[in-house]
Design a protein around this motif. Structure first.
Motif, PDB file in Angstrom:
ATOM      1  N   ARG A  15       0.838  -1.211   0.000  1.00 52.58           N
ATOM      2  CA  ARG A  15       0.000   0.000   0.000  1.00 52.58           C
ATOM      3  C   ARG A  15       0.869   1.256   0.000  1.00 52.58           C
ATOM      4  O   ARG A  15       0.541   2.256  -0.649  1.00 52.58           O
ATOM      5  N   GLU A  16       1.958   1.214   0.733  1.00 50.96           N
ATOM      6  CA  GLU A  16       2.859   2.367   0.793  1.00 50.96           C
ATOM      7  C   GLU A  16       3.617   2.532  -0.513  1.00 50.96           C
ATOM      8  O   GLU A  16       3.793   3.650  -1.010  1.00 50.96           O
ATOM      9  N   VAL A  17       4.057   1.418  -1.078  1.00 47.60           N
ATOM     10  CA  VAL A  17       4.860   1.467  -2.304  1.00 47.60           C
ATOM     11  C   VAL A  17       4.033   1.973  -3.484  1.00 47.60           C
ATOM     12  O   VAL A  17       4.479   2.834  -4.250  1.00 47.60           O
ATOM     13  N   PHE A  18       2.812   1.463  -3.646  1.00 43.30           N
ATOM     14  CA  PHE A  18       2.017   1.772  -4.828  1.00 43.30           C
ATOM     15  C   PHE A  18       1.023   2.914  -4.636  1.00 43.30           C
ATOM     16  O   PHE A  18       0.504   3.446  -5.612  1.00 43.30           O
ATOM     17  N   GLY A  82       9.021  -3.646 -15.842  1.00 44.38           N
ATOM     18  CA  GLY A  82       8.366  -2.481 -16.425  1.00 44.38           C
ATOM     19  C   GLY A  82       7.020  -2.102 -15.852  1.00 44.38           C
ATOM     20  O   GLY A  82       6.750  -0.919 -15.600  1.00 44.38           O
ATOM     21  N   ILE A  83       6.133  -3.086 -15.619  1.00 41.99           N
ATOM     22  CA  ILE A  83       4.791  -2.771 -15.115  1.00 41.99           C
ATOM     23  C   ILE A  83       4.825  -2.249 -13.676  1.00 41.99           C
ATOM     24  O   ILE A  83       4.233  -1.194 -13.387  1.00 41.99           O
ATOM     25  N   PRO A  84       5.490  -2.938 -12.732  1.00 37.76           N
ATOM     26  CA  PRO A  84       5.565  -2.368 -11.382  1.00 37.76           C
ATOM     27  C   PRO A  84       6.190  -0.971 -11.365  1.00 37.76           C
ATOM     28  O   PRO A  84       5.737  -0.092 -10.627  1.00 37.76           O
ATOM     29  N   LEU A  85       7.223  -0.777 -12.195  1.00 38.85           N
ATOM     30  CA  LEU A  85       7.855   0.546 -12.270  1.00 38.85           C
ATOM     31  C   LEU A  85       6.861   1.582 -12.765  1.00 38.85           C
ATOM     32  O   LEU A  85       6.785   2.704 -12.245  1.00 38.85           O
ATOM     33  N   ALA A  86       6.056   1.216 -13.757  1.00 36.31           N
ATOM     34  CA  ALA A  86       5.056   2.139 -14.299  1.00 36.31           C
ATOM     35  C   ALA A  86       3.979   2.473 -13.279  1.00 36.31           C
ATOM     36  O   ALA A  86       3.470   3.602 -13.240  1.00 36.31           O
ATOM     37  N   LEU A  87       3.609   1.505 -12.455  1.00 36.88           N
ATOM     38  CA  LEU A  87       2.586   1.744 -11.432  1.00 36.88           C
ATOM     39  C   LEU A  87       3.079   2.714 -10.355  1.00 36.88           C
ATOM     40  O   LEU A  87       2.302   3.501  -9.815  1.00 36.88           O
ATOM     41  N   LEU A 194      24.119  -1.473  -6.798  1.00 34.86           N
ATOM     42  CA  LEU A 194      23.252  -0.779  -5.852  1.00 34.86           C
ATOM     43  C   LEU A 194      22.324  -1.774  -5.179  1.00 34.86           C
ATOM     44  O   LEU A 194      21.941  -2.788  -5.766  1.00 34.86           O
ATOM     45  N   HIS A 195      21.952  -1.481  -3.946  1.00 39.71           N
ATOM     46  CA  HIS A 195      20.990  -2.316  -3.216  1.00 39.71           C
ATOM     47  C   HIS A 195      19.821  -1.423  -2.817  1.00 39.71           C
ATOM     48  O   HIS A 195      19.996  -0.414  -2.124  1.00 39.71           O
ATOM     49  N   VAL A 196      18.638  -1.777  -3.282  1.00 38.02           N
ATOM     50  CA  VAL A 196      17.461  -0.933  -3.074  1.00 38.02           C
ATOM     51  C   VAL A 196      16.332  -1.731  -2.415  1.00 38.02           C
ATOM     52  O   VAL A 196      16.334  -2.957  -2.406  1.00 38.02           O
ATOM     53  N   GLY A 197      15.363  -0.984  -1.858  1.00 39.49           N
ATOM     54  CA  GLY A 197      14.205  -1.640  -1.251  1.00 39.49           C
ATOM     55  C   GLY A 197      14.268  -1.768   0.254  1.00 39.49           C
ATOM     56  O   GLY A 197      13.602  -2.627   0.838  1.00 39.49           O
ATOM     57  N   GLU A 198      15.030  -0.908   0.902  1.00 41.17           N
ATOM     58  CA  GLU A 198      15.107  -0.924   2.367  1.00 41.17           C
ATOM     59  C   GLU A 198      13.712  -0.814   2.972  1.00 41.17           C
ATOM     60  O   GLU A 198      12.912   0.032   2.572  1.00 41.17           O
ATOM     61  N   ASP A 199      13.392  -1.705   3.902  1.00 44.99           N
ATOM     62  CA  ASP A 199      12.091  -1.761   4.576  1.00 44.99           C
ATOM     63  C   ASP A 199      10.938  -2.183   3.653  1.00 44.99           C
ATOM     64  O   ASP A 199       9.768  -2.066   4.020  1.00 44.99           O
ATOM     65  N   VAL A 200      11.270  -2.644   2.450  1.00 44.59           N
ATOM     66  CA  VAL A 200      10.246  -3.128   1.531  1.00 44.59           C
ATOM     67  C   VAL A 200      10.454  -4.597   1.202  1.00 44.59           C
ATOM     68  O   VAL A 200       9.528  -5.404   1.287  1.00 44.59           O
TER      69      VAL A 200
END
Length: 238
Positions: A15-18, A82-87, A194-200
């Motif tokens: 919910r927070e991400v999208f 691509g789709i999650p990035l677009a959302l 790179l490392h991404v997505g902290e707390d996700v």
């Protein structure tokens, strides 16, 4: 007959991400779990971990994509990343590039159903569309090929000083080392992990970033790109 595993509820962090696109992200997950499995785009064993391993894992790539740029998702498959990035990022202009018809059909259906007006689906291979598609700021890819081969497809699609962002796993550092010579010949001027997505997501998503200079693809592709552009102009005049 393939037995379809049950899609788990979306984790609260989704919910927070999208944000406002949360309901669309849930619908996309459902489409992957249903039509995606039926059409062979996603393995049935992946359904229980669609959120953590696939959708959120890709959505966090947005952390390292600049604002308002053009993006080409090479070998988009079922639309990952691509789709999650677009959302997550409606400020981006995204092209989903995929050679297989059954996959582009699925992608087109998803884009229309979710109302992703900033996304275009193109059927073709990267080496075929060079010069036909406008060069982009960012190329993305996930699980398409080893980095050295992926670079030969993705880097020539970039505009000068663009970057390729490849989602990789534990082999990222090893792939980057083995691809060093190939990347240099393709015009790369800088690389990083790179490392991404902290707390996700846990573990964090690993991204290999390859930055290019003024000649994406190197000398060899500069001539090929110029030829393709000339051919395209001739066709348009006709």
């Amino acid at each position: 007959m393939t037995e379809t595993a049950e899609l788990p509820p979306a984790p609260e962090v989704a919910r927070e991400v999208f944000g406002d696109r949360y309901a669309d992200a849930v619908r996309y997950a459902e489409l992957l779990a249903e039509a995606g499995v039926q059409r062979g785009l996603i393995g049935p064993r992946e359904v229980p971990r669609l959120w953590e391993r696939h959708i959120l894992n890709c959505a966090v790539l947005s952390e390292v994509v600049p604002d308002g740029v053009t993006v080409c998702d090479v070998g988009s498959g079922a639309g990952l990343p691509g789709i999650p990035l677009a959302l997550v990022r409606e400020d981006l202009k995204i092209t989903l590039l995929e050679p297989l018809l059954r996959r582009t059909n699925f992608l087109t259906e998803v884009v229309e159903l979710l109302g992703l007006d900033h996304v275009t689906v193109v059927r073709g291979r990267a080496e075929e569309v060079m010069g036909k598609l406008p060069p982009v700021h960012v190329v993305t890819a996930r699980a398409v090929a080893p980095l050295d081969r992926l670079a030969t497809w993705g880097i020539p699609l970039l505009r000068p000083y663009g970057e390729m962002l490849a989602l990789k796993g534990d082999t990222a550092e090893e792939e980057l080392k083995s691809a060093a010579t190939a990347l240099s010949k393709l015009g790369a001027v800088g690389t990083s992990i790179l490392h991404v997505g902290e707390d996700v997501v846990d573990p964090l998503s690993t991204v290999v970033r390859v930055e290019v200079g003024e000649s994406p693809g190197g000398v060899r592709f500069a001539a090929k790109r110029a030829k393709a552009a000339r051919t395209g102009r001739t066709r348009r005049r006709r």
